[in-house]
Design an enzyme around this catalytic site. Structure first.
Site, PDB file in Angstrom:
ATOM      1  N   LYS A   1       0.853  -1.185   0.000  1.00 12.74           N
ATOM      2  CA  LYS A   1       0.000   0.000   0.000  1.00 12.74           C
ATOM      3  C   LYS A   1       0.887   1.233   0.000  1.00 12.74           C
ATOM      4  O   LYS A   1       1.656   1.467   0.932  1.00 12.74           O
ATOM      5  CB  LYS A   1      -0.888  -0.033   1.228  1.00 12.74           C
ATOM      6  CG  LYS A   1      -1.806   1.153   1.347  1.00 12.74           C
ATOM      7  CD  LYS A   1      -2.764   0.963   2.504  1.00 12.74           C
ATOM      8  CE  LYS A   1      -3.642   2.174   2.668  1.00 12.74           C
ATOM      9  NZ  LYS A   1      -4.565   2.004   3.794  1.00 12.74           N
TER      10      LYS A   1
ATOM     11  N   LYS B   1      -2.019  -1.516  -4.014  1.00 14.87           N
ATOM     12  CA  LYS B   1      -2.905  -0.355  -3.970  1.00 14.87           C
ATOM     13  C   LYS B   1      -2.095   0.923  -3.983  1.00 14.87           C
ATOM     14  O   LYS B   1      -1.136   1.015  -3.226  1.00 14.87           O
ATOM     15  CB  LYS B   1      -3.735  -0.453  -2.694  1.00 14.87           C
ATOM     16  CG  LYS B   1      -4.617   0.718  -2.409  1.00 14.87           C
ATOM     17  CD  LYS B   1      -5.301   0.544  -1.091  1.00 14.87           C
ATOM     18  CE  LYS B   1      -5.873   1.879  -0.713  1.00 14.87           C
ATOM     19  NZ  LYS B   1      -6.043   2.040   0.681  1.00 14.87           N
TER      20      LYS B   1
END
Ligand code: PBG
Length: 306
Positions: free
Chosen positions: A176, A229
Site C-alpha cells: 500500500k 494499492k
C-alpha cells in the site's frame, strides 16, 4: 475468440461507505454515483450489485463517535457490524469483506494509536485484531487489514484462530503506497489525518522491491490474498507480484482513479465508459485476480451489454 484478457463481474469487489441511521444517501462530491449510505441502503446496494454478477462487497464504516483510540471500530452496534449482519440477511450469497483499520475511528485520522506524534504499532495491533474479530462475529466472510502496520496479518490470523474462525480468510493490503489518489476516499470516509501524513507506515512511490518484500511477509504471516494499492500507477508492481507469487492478487482501483475518470467524463473530455473498461482491463492484464473498484456495478452492466 482470441481475446487474451476478458473481464468478469465475478472478479470485481464493490466498496461501500456505510453510516448509522436509515434512508440515508449522502452523495460523495468527488465520486459521482458513490454515496455514504445507511445500513438499509447498503443491503439494497449489495442486492443491486449481486443482480449484475458482482458478488463481493468491501465495507467501510462512518462511526458516530471518534476518539484517540478509535474505540468504536470494534463496537458490535456500529455501522459496519450492523451492515455485515443485515447484508448477510438480505443478500445471503453476497460475499462480505471488511476493511480493518482505525483511521475512520480515530479523531486524529491516523491508522492506529499515536504516541509522541508517531504510530505505536505495539498498542495498535491488538485493537486491529479486536476489530477484525468483531467483524467476523457479525458475519463477515473475509477481513482486509489496511493499516499497513507490520504484523497486522499475523495477529489477526492468530486471534481469529483462537476464537474458532480458522476458516475466515485474510486479504492483506500488502503493498500500500502513500498516494495522492486516496484524496477523494478521505473525503468519503471523513478520515484525513489531522497532522502529518501516512508516510511512516505506507510505502513511498519510489519503491519497487520493497513492495515485493511486503507482499512476501504478508504471505508468510498468513494472508490468503495480497493486495497492491493503488492500481494504475502501480501496474508494474501488480505484474511483478503476479509472476513471483502463487497467492491470488487483488488490485485496488482507488477513489482518485475513479474521480479522474468521472470528472473528465462529465466534462466531455473522455468517454467515461470506454475509459472504465480500458482501465479495468489493464489491471487484469497486469495480473490481478480480483479488482476492487467503485465502477464495479457500472462495468458489470457494460459487460452484459457486450
Ligand atoms: C485505510 C484505507 C484507505 C483506502 C482504503 N483503506 C485510505 C488511506 O489509506 O488513506 C483508500 C481507498 C481509496 O482511495 O479508494 N482504511
Amino acid at each position: 475468440m482470441l481475446k487474451e484478457n476478458r473481464l468478469s463481474p465475478a472478479e470485481f469487489i464493490y466498496p461501500m461507505f456505510v453510516t448509522n441511521g436509515s434512508g440515508i444517501r449522502n452523495p460523495i462530491k468527488p465520486m459521482p454515483g458513490i454515496d455514504q449510505i445507511s445500513v438499509d441502503i447498503a443491503v439494497e446496494e449489495a442486492q443491486r450489485a449481486f443482480e449484475v454478477g458482482v458478488k463481493a462487497v468491501l465495507i467501510f464504516g462512518l462511526p458516530d463517535e471518534k476518539d484517540a483510540l478509535g474505540s468504536s471500530a470494534s463496537d458490535p452496534t456500529e455501522a459496519v457490524q450492523s451492515a455485515i449482519t443485515e447484508i448477510k440477511l438480505g443478500s445471503p450469497d453476497t460475499y462480505v469483506i471488511t476493511d480493518v483499520c482505525l483511521c475512520e475511528y480515530t479523531d486524529h485520522g491516523h491508522c492506529g494509536i499515536i504516541k509522541d506524534e508517531d504510530l505505536d504499532s505495539e498498542a495498535t495491533l491488538p485493537l486491529l485484531a479486536k476489530t477484525a474479530v468483531s467483524h467476523v462475529r457479525a458475519g463477515a466472510d473475509m477481513v482486509a487489514p489496511s493499516a499497513m502496520i507490520d504484523g497486522q496479518v499475523a495477529i489477526i490470523r492468530s486471534e481469529l484462530n483462537e476464537k474458532g474462525f480458522n476458516d475466515v480468510p485474510i486479504m492483506g493490503y500488502s503493498a500500500k503506497y502513500t498516494s495522492a489518489f486516496y484524496g477523494p476516499f478521505r473525503i468519503a470516509a471523513e478520515s484525513a489525518p489531522k497532522f502529518g501524513d501516512r508516510g511512516s507506515y505506507q510505502m513511498g512511490f519510489t519503491q519497487s522491491s520493497e513492495a515485493i518484500r511486503e507482499i512476501q511477509s504478508d504471505i508468510e504471516e498468513g494472508a490468503d490474498i495480497v493486495m497492491v494499492k493503488p492500481a494504475l500507477a502501480y501496474l508494474d508492481v501488480i505484474k511483478e507480484a503476479s509472476i513471483r507469487f502463487n497467492t491470488p492478487i487483488a488490485a485496488y482501483n482507488v477513489s482518485g482513479e475513479y474521480s479522474m475518470i468521472s470528472a473528465a467524463g462529465n466534462a466531455g473530455w473522455i468517454n467515461r465508459e470506454k475509459a472504465i473498461m480500458e482501465v479495468l482491463t489493464s489491471i487484469k492484464r497486469a495480473g490481478a485476480n480480483l479488482i476492487i473498484t467503485y465502477s464495479a456495478i457500472e462495468a458489470a452492466q457494460l459487460l452484459s451489454r457486450g
